[in-house]
Design a protein around this motif. Structure first.
Motif, PDB file in Angstrom:
ATOM      1  N   PRO A   1       8.944   6.870  -2.103  1.00  0.00           N
ATOM      2  CA  PRO A   1      10.193   6.515  -2.771  1.00  0.00           C
ATOM      3  C   PRO A   1      10.064   5.167  -3.469  1.00  0.00           C
ATOM      4  CG  PRO A   1      10.613   7.203  -0.521  1.00  0.00           C
ATOM      5  CD  PRO A   1       9.133   7.080  -0.661  1.00  0.00           C
ATOM      6  N   LEU A   2      10.792   5.020  -4.561  1.00  0.00           N
ATOM      7  CA  LEU A   2      10.724   3.801  -5.369  1.00  0.00           C
ATOM      8  C   LEU A   2      11.160   2.615  -4.532  1.00  0.00           C
ATOM      9  CD1 LEU A   2      10.459   2.611  -8.231  1.00  0.00           C
ATOM     10  CD2 LEU A   2      12.886   3.042  -8.482  1.00  0.00           C
ATOM     11  N   GLY A   3      10.331   1.616  -4.521  1.00  0.00           N
ATOM     12  CA  GLY A   3      10.715   0.420  -3.788  1.00  0.00           C
ATOM     13  C   GLY A   3      10.120   0.329  -2.407  1.00  0.00           C
ATOM     14  N   PHE A   4       9.570   1.426  -1.926  1.00  0.00           N
ATOM     15  CA  PHE A   4       8.979   1.358  -0.590  1.00  0.00           C
ATOM     16  C   PHE A   4       7.772   0.439  -0.596  1.00  0.00           C
ATOM     17  CE2 PHE A   4       8.801   3.206   3.594  1.00  0.00           C
ATOM     18  CZ  PHE A   4       7.504   2.997   3.976  1.00  0.00           C
ATOM     19  N   PHE A   5       6.971   0.588  -1.656  1.00  0.00           N
ATOM     20  CA  PHE A   5       5.825  -0.306  -1.804  1.00  0.00           C
ATOM     21  C   PHE A   5       6.101  -1.248  -2.952  1.00  0.00           C
ATOM     22  CE2 PHE A   5       3.119   1.390   1.262  1.00  0.00           C
ATOM     23  CZ  PHE A   5       3.092   2.768   1.194  1.00  0.00           C
ATOM     24  N   GLN A   6       5.581  -2.430  -2.830  1.00  0.00           N
ATOM     25  CA  GLN A   6       5.681  -3.344  -3.968  1.00  0.00           C
ATOM     26  C   GLN A   6       4.341  -4.010  -4.116  1.00  0.00           C
ATOM     27  OE1 GLN A   6       8.589  -6.197  -2.794  1.00  0.00           O
ATOM     28  NE2 GLN A   6       7.157  -7.322  -1.516  1.00  0.00           N
ATOM     29  N   PHE A   7       4.121  -4.601  -5.275  1.00  0.00           N
ATOM     30  CA  PHE A   7       2.862  -5.296  -5.491  1.00  0.00           C
ATOM     31  C   PHE A   7       2.856  -6.562  -4.670  1.00  0.00           C
ATOM     32  CE2 PHE A   7       1.007  -2.607  -8.323  1.00  0.00           C
ATOM     33  CZ  PHE A   7       1.855  -2.266  -9.347  1.00  0.00           C
ATOM     34  N   GLY A   8       1.685  -6.872  -4.170  1.00  0.00           N
ATOM     35  CA  GLY A   8       1.574  -8.114  -3.407  1.00  0.00           C
ATOM     36  C   GLY A   8       1.769  -9.275  -4.342  1.00  0.00           C
ATOM     37  N   GLU A   9       2.358 -10.357  -3.859  1.00  0.00           N
ATOM     38  CA  GLU A   9       2.584 -11.489  -4.753  1.00  0.00           C
ATOM     39  C   GLU A   9       1.290 -12.247  -4.877  1.00  0.00           C
ATOM     40  OE1 GLU A   9       7.238 -12.183  -3.611  1.00  0.00           O
ATOM     41  OE2 GLU A   9       5.762 -13.772  -3.382  1.00  0.00           O
ATOM     42  N   GLU A  10       0.804 -12.379  -6.109  1.00  0.00           N
ATOM     43  CA  GLU A  10      -0.434 -13.126  -6.316  1.00  0.00           C
ATOM     44  C   GLU A  10      -0.056 -14.471  -6.886  1.00  0.00           C
ATOM     45  OE1 GLU A  10      -2.755  -9.055  -7.514  1.00  0.00           O
ATOM     46  OE2 GLU A  10      -2.781 -10.752  -8.856  1.00  0.00           O
ATOM     47  N   GLU A  11      -0.422 -15.529  -6.170  1.00  0.00           N
ATOM     48  CA  GLU A  11      -0.043 -16.850  -6.649  1.00  0.00           C
ATOM     49  C   GLU A  11      -1.143 -17.391  -7.519  1.00  0.00           C
ATOM     50  OE1 GLU A  11       2.304 -17.942  -2.545  1.00  0.00           O
ATOM     51  OE2 GLU A  11       0.574 -19.118  -3.206  1.00  0.00           O
ATOM     52  N   GLY A  12      -0.783 -17.771  -8.712  1.00  0.00           N
ATOM     53  CA  GLY A  12      -1.719 -18.475  -9.566  1.00  0.00           C
ATOM     54  C   GLY A  12      -2.762 -17.589 -10.208  1.00  0.00           C
ATOM     55  N   GLU A  13      -2.690 -16.310  -9.953  1.00  0.00           N
ATOM     56  CA  GLU A  13      -3.706 -15.463 -10.568  1.00  0.00           C
ATOM     57  C   GLU A  13      -3.109 -14.625 -11.662  1.00  0.00           C
ATOM     58  OE1 GLU A  13      -6.485 -14.711  -6.663  1.00  0.00           O
ATOM     59  OE2 GLU A  13      -6.118 -13.148  -8.122  1.00  0.00           O
ATOM     60  N   GLU A  14      -1.960 -15.015 -12.122  1.00  0.00           N
ATOM     61  CA  GLU A  14      -1.310 -14.138 -13.091  1.00  0.00           C
ATOM     62  C   GLU A  14      -2.002 -14.177 -14.419  1.00  0.00           C
ATOM     63  OE1 GLU A  14       3.120 -14.634 -11.202  1.00  0.00           O
ATOM     64  OE2 GLU A  14       2.736 -15.053 -13.305  1.00  0.00           O
ATOM     65  N   GLU A  15      -2.761 -15.235 -14.662  1.00  0.00           N
ATOM     66  CA  GLU A  15      -3.415 -15.298 -15.963  1.00  0.00           C
ATOM     67  C   GLU A  15      -4.514 -14.272 -16.067  1.00  0.00           C
ATOM     68  OE1 GLU A  15      -2.755 -20.090 -16.253  1.00  0.00           O
ATOM     69  OE2 GLU A  15      -4.751 -19.227 -16.234  1.00  0.00           O
ATOM     70  N   GLU A  16      -5.290 -14.182 -15.010  1.00  0.00           N
ATOM     71  CA  GLU A  16      -6.373 -13.201 -15.081  1.00  0.00           C
ATOM     72  C   GLU A  16      -5.816 -11.851 -14.744  1.00  0.00           C
ATOM     73  OE1 GLU A  16      -9.387 -16.191 -12.769  1.00  0.00           O
ATOM     74  OE2 GLU A  16      -9.520 -14.025 -12.523  1.00  0.00           O
ATOM     75  N   GLU A  17      -5.752 -11.029 -15.712  1.00  0.00           N
ATOM     76  CA  GLU A  17      -5.314  -9.679 -15.388  1.00  0.00           C
ATOM     77  C   GLU A  17      -6.536  -8.840 -15.113  1.00  0.00           C
ATOM     78  OE1 GLU A  17      -1.136  -8.722 -17.614  1.00  0.00           O
ATOM     79  OE2 GLU A  17      -2.776  -7.301 -17.533  1.00  0.00           O
ATOM     80  N   VAL A  18      -6.571  -8.303 -13.983  1.00  0.00           N
ATOM     81  CA  VAL A  18      -7.712  -7.438 -13.655  1.00  0.00           C
ATOM     82  C   VAL A  18      -7.686  -6.249 -14.585  1.00  0.00           C
ATOM     83  CG1 VAL A  18      -8.792  -6.095 -11.856  1.00  0.00           C
ATOM     84  CG2 VAL A  18      -7.519  -8.152 -11.271  1.00  0.00           C
ATOM     85  N   GLU A  19      -8.809  -5.938 -15.130  1.00  0.00           N
ATOM     86  CA  GLU A  19      -8.837  -4.802 -16.047  1.00  0.00           C
ATOM     87  C   GLU A  19      -8.489  -3.536 -15.297  1.00  0.00           C
ATOM     88  OE1 GLU A  19     -12.282  -6.241 -19.163  1.00  0.00           O
ATOM     89  OE2 GLU A  19     -12.526  -4.450 -17.967  1.00  0.00           O
ATOM     90  N   GLY A  20      -7.585  -2.823 -15.872  1.00  0.00           N
ATOM     91  CA  GLY A  20      -7.241  -1.567 -15.212  1.00  0.00           C
ATOM     92  C   GLY A  20      -6.000  -1.675 -14.364  1.00  0.00           C
ATOM     93  N   GLY A  21      -5.417  -2.840 -14.284  1.00  0.00           N
ATOM     94  CA  GLY A  21      -4.170  -2.910 -13.539  1.00  0.00           C
ATOM     95  C   GLY A  21      -4.387  -3.328 -12.106  1.00  0.00           C
ATOM     96  N   ARG A  22      -3.324  -3.609 -11.445  1.00  0.00           N
ATOM     97  CA  ARG A  22      -3.427  -4.061 -10.066  1.00  0.00           C
ATOM     98  C   ARG A  22      -3.678  -2.873  -9.157  1.00  0.00           C
ATOM     99  NH1 ARG A  22       1.732  -7.854 -10.777  1.00  0.00           N
ATOM    100  NH2 ARG A  22       2.328  -6.207 -12.194  1.00  0.00           N
ATOM    101  N   ASP A  23      -4.374  -3.150  -8.120  1.00  0.00           N
ATOM    102  CA  ASP A  23      -4.692  -2.009  -7.264  1.00  0.00           C
ATOM    103  C   ASP A  23      -4.349  -2.257  -5.816  1.00  0.00           C
ATOM    104  OD1 ASP A  23      -8.266  -2.645  -6.918  1.00  0.00           O
ATOM    105  OD2 ASP A  23      -6.518  -3.926  -6.749  1.00  0.00           O
ATOM    106  N   SER A  24      -3.576  -3.264  -5.566  1.00  0.00           N
ATOM    107  CA  SER A  24      -3.227  -3.468  -4.158  1.00  0.00           C
ATOM    108  C   SER A  24      -1.720  -3.519  -4.041  1.00  0.00           C
ATOM    109  CB  SER A  24      -3.834  -4.760  -3.646  1.00  0.00           C
ATOM    110  OG  SER A  24      -3.175  -5.840  -4.253  1.00  0.00           O
TER     111      SER A  24
END
Lengths: 512, 277
Positions: free
Chosen positions: A294-317
């Motif tokens: 269900p929407l909202g059950f999982f959310q992306f982990g908060e990454e501090e200070g790493e927002e500039e580097e976007e991992v290619e392919g999107g977040r995976d955790s």
């Protein structure tokens, strides 16, 4: 004297007969016992029959030498195996240990999920599910497992597979065999050495496309480790990690599972591996396609200070959202946008995270530069494959021929207040998900194949490849005619004669 | 599966994973009894469930005294109200052969497909595209009939044929033995025999005319391929699953009288079978 007479009489009565081994004393006492027990009418008239009956009953049957145990053996065997499941295992030590076990238990509550799935009409029957539950418990006890889930059941021709999805504890992974990689390097070096020696043979154009390495454990398609067994009670077997090449080819073939993990897969295009690899590839595809929450059950982990580097392919955790408040069941049923995929989509390449095959090590880059100067091919830039990012709602799933990819149902129309929302995949028939607003679970039971409206057509073999550059050495020519040969020989002799003449003149000159 | 032993049968067939939810089960038990009384059937079988996009169809069949006579099929969307379906004819089979894809779940839904038909107008022959509409109910009828003809099975000895013609339930059927249960030849198609007349006299000599009057599964095409026989729970249950119509599960507990089949699936034939073996 009377006593002696009595004793003599009794001794006579006790004498055993030479023919039958009976003695009269015992026989008479048996007959009288029988008569007193049964109290027949007119006993005196039938006394001879009674005596005969007693004599007949005296003969006991010999022991049956036929052993009829063979037929039922497998049934007992599996019952024994399953009985071990029910044994509690050593619970030595104080209650402290018990508490620890309960606190850290990585075992899912299979029975609870089974209850909800039963409301949806999906399930394996209470007994079978309980046995699977116990088998999972055995699995968690023998392996260091962080989290474990009953993934589902895949049917096969001879036997079925019960699949458990498992996440090992940090650092407890059994290390993959690294020797394979070393061996490959050695092979490559050997091949290069050979090529240098045999310069005479024409070199083939063909370079196999670079093998795309598999994803690391715990990421992408190899995020979870899967264990299978044929029946609860049988030992669990770990499935190997999946390679991208296997997924790519698994998308092109459609084969039934036989139930034996070592069975070969004969298909075109040839599948690199046996049934255990094909099974793993299908499990990866099914998980990527049908695991939703269900929407909202999982959310992306908060990454501090790493927002500039976007991992290619999107977040995976992602991680569980502690503030999840639940969604109304009716909302879950009415709109598909309330459900999201929580497993990464597998790209056409066969991986979840894009791997650029053009990146090479320094050594290989040098070689490539040389070769490129000679031939000038291979574009450096291959377009990156992009798939839908994690946690996309399933309303974005492609439709199949005007049919939505998912069917939603309320589990019961008669009692809607306690009903749960059931999701059924139309793309992978047999994939189910339920939610009662707060809890959710995914399950698969089926043959392990995707649904397609049109029939399966095997891919056509590629056209024959032009192997060697055409040059005078290998171009076919007709053999010369006799006349041509004579003319050629005459021309040769002429040149030889001319050379000899030259030599003679030179010698003459020298002599001079 | 027999409506009378519904609960046990569902439990035995649960290995395929698709069963019925408790409220459907409860409503089936009551409604099938009423159907039996109203239509005066000798036996009522719960045939199975066809999964549609919007709704599912629950199918039941009623049998009369003669077990091989054409069965009456009923369908319901909610397991309480049952409607009779018309019998399948060759026309309906031909029409529905062109329809592909899943069932919608709405009996009045119409499938459209265009056919090119030759229309004679006087002396000229035109080819016109005709849009043929097929109702979902018709499609349902023909699919159920196809499944019945192809994969409805029954163990050998469960029915016997009297000299007068009709076949009856064999009340002395005690179940197959373990060695027989694993062979395909001990199961018959639950329909009038088609292949039987083609057998050679030598083969027919071994058959018992009162028991072997139906086609056995041995000669199904592809040979040794379209059925998956498995023993579950050790040897306590034999389950046959059809690979040609995935979703058909036949179960039998050897040495007991329990047997039956149920179809839970999308109602589509698996035409890729030769590629998949």
């Amino acid at each position: 004297v009377l006593e002696i007479a009595i004793q003599n009489a009794k001794a006579y009565l006790l004498r055993t007969s030479s023919k039958s081994g009976l003695n009269l004393y015992d026989h008479l006492s048996n007959v009288l016992t029988k008569i007193l027990d049964e109290r027949p009418e007119n006993a005196v008239d039938i006394i001879e029959n009674i005596s005969q009956d007693v004599k007949m009953a005296h003969f006991s049957k010999k022991l049956d030498t036929l052993q009829n145990e063979n037929e039922l053996l497998p049934m007992y065997e599996i019952a024994e195996m399953q009985k071990t499941l029910f044994l509690q295992g050593n619970l030595e030590g104080a209650d402290q240990e018990l508490e620890d076990e309960i606190a850290e238990s990585s075992l899912p509550n299979v029975m609870e999920s089974a209850f909800y799935f039963e409301q949806a009409g999906v399930g394996l029957g209470t007994d079978e599910t309980y046995r699977i539950f116990l088998a999972l418990k055995q699995l968690t006890e023998t392996h260091p497992i962080q989290r474990c889930r009953f993934w589902g059941k895949i049917l096969g021709i001879e036997r079925n597979y019960i699949v458990a999805e498992v996440e090992f504890r940090e650092g407890e992974d059994e290390e993959e065999v690294e020797e394979e990689e070393v061996a490959e390097e050695r092979d490559n070096e050997a091949i290069e050495a050979d090529e240098e020696e045999e310069d005479e043979l024409p070199k083939a154009f063909y370079k196999p496309p670079p093998t795309i390495p598999k994803e690391e454990n715990r990421t992408g398609a190899n995020k979870y480790v899967y264990f299978v067994c044929n029946e609860p009670g049988r030992p669990w077997v770990k499935l190997p990690s999946v390679m991208p090449a296997q997924i790519v080819i698994a998308r092109k073939i459609k084969k039934f599972f036989t139930g034996r993990l070592d069975a070969p897969i004969l298909s075109y295009p040839p599948f690199p591996g046996n049934e255990s690899n094909y099974l793993r590839a299908q499990i990866a595809r099914i998980s990527a396609g049908t695991h939703v929450s269900p929407l909202g059950f999982f959310q992306f982990g908060e990454e501090e200070g790493e927002e500039e580097e976007e991992v290619e392919g999107g977040r995976d955790s992602f991680e569980e959202n502690p503030d999840f408040e639940g969604i109304q069941v009716m909302d879950l049923v009415e709109s598909l946008s309330n459900w999201v995929h929580h497993v990464q989509h597998i790209l056409p390449q066969g991986r979840c995270n894009w791997f650029n095959p053009v990146q090479k090590d320094e050594e290989e880059e040098e070689e490539e530069d040389e070769e490129k100067e000679e031939k000038g091919e291979d574009p450096d830039y291959i377009e990156q494959e992009v798939g839908p990012p994690l946690l996309t709602p399933i309303s974005e799933d492609l439709e199949i021929q005007n049919m939505p990819a998912w069917t939603t149902r309320l589990s019961s129309n008669l009692i809607p207040q306690y009903a749960i929302a059931v999701l059924r995949s139309n793309l992978w028939p047999g994939a189910y998900a339920f939610s009662n607003g707060k809890k959710f679970e995914n399950f698969y039971i089926g043959w392990g194949h995707k649904y397609s409206v049109d029939n399966y057509t095997p891919p056509v073999p590629p056209p024959v490849y032009q192997e060697y550059p055409s040059g005078p050495e290998i171009t076919e020519m007709d053999d010369p005619d006799v006349e041509e040969e004579k003319a050629f020989r005459a021309a040769q002799e002429a040149t030889v004669f001319a050379a000899e003449e030259n030599e003679e003149t030179e010698e003459d000159e020298d002599e001079d | 599966m027999d409506a009378e032993s519904l609960l046990l049968s569902l439990e035995l067939a649960s290995g395929s994973g698709q069963g019925l939810s408790p409220d459907r089960r409860a409503s089936l038990l009551t409604s099938l009894l009423l159907v039996k009384r109203d239509y005066r059937y000798d036996r009522v079988l719960f045939w199975g469930r066809i999964l549609g996009i919007v709704a599912d169809y629950y199918i039941a069949q009623g049998l009369s005294e003669d077990q091989l006579a054409p069965r009456k099929t009923l369908y319901s969307l909610n397991c309480t109200d049952w409607s009779l379906l018309p019998p399948a004819t060759e026309e309906t089979m031909a029409q529905t052969a062109m329809v592909k894809g899943r069932f919608m779940g709405d009996p009045s839904h119409e499938y459209e497909h265009t056919e090119i038909q030759k229309v004679n107008e006087g002396e000229k022959i035109f080819e016109e595209e005709v849009v043929v509409q097929v109702k979902e109910e018709t499609r349902l009828v023909s699919i159920i009939d196809q499944i019945d003809q192809a994969v409805a099975i029954i163990p050998r000895g469960a029915l016997f044929k009297t000299p007068f013609g009709p076949s009856n339930v064999n009340r002395t059927f005690e179940g197959l033995s373990l060695s027989e249960a694993k062979k395909l030849s001990s199961y018959f198609h639950f329909r009038e025999a088609i292949d039987l007349k083609n057998k050679t006299l030598l083969e027919k000599a071994d058959l018992d005319p009162s028991l072997d009057f139906m086609d056995s599964l041995e000669h199904d095409i592809p040979k040794a391929g379209s059925w998956s026989i498995q023993m579950e729970r050790g040897n306590a249950l034999v389950v046959l699953r059809s690979l040609l119509w995935p979703g058909l599960t036949f179960y039998h507990a050897p040495r007991t009288k329990n047997y039956g089949y149920i179809y839970v699936g999308t109602g589509e034939k698996n035409l890729d079978l030769p590629f998949m073996l």
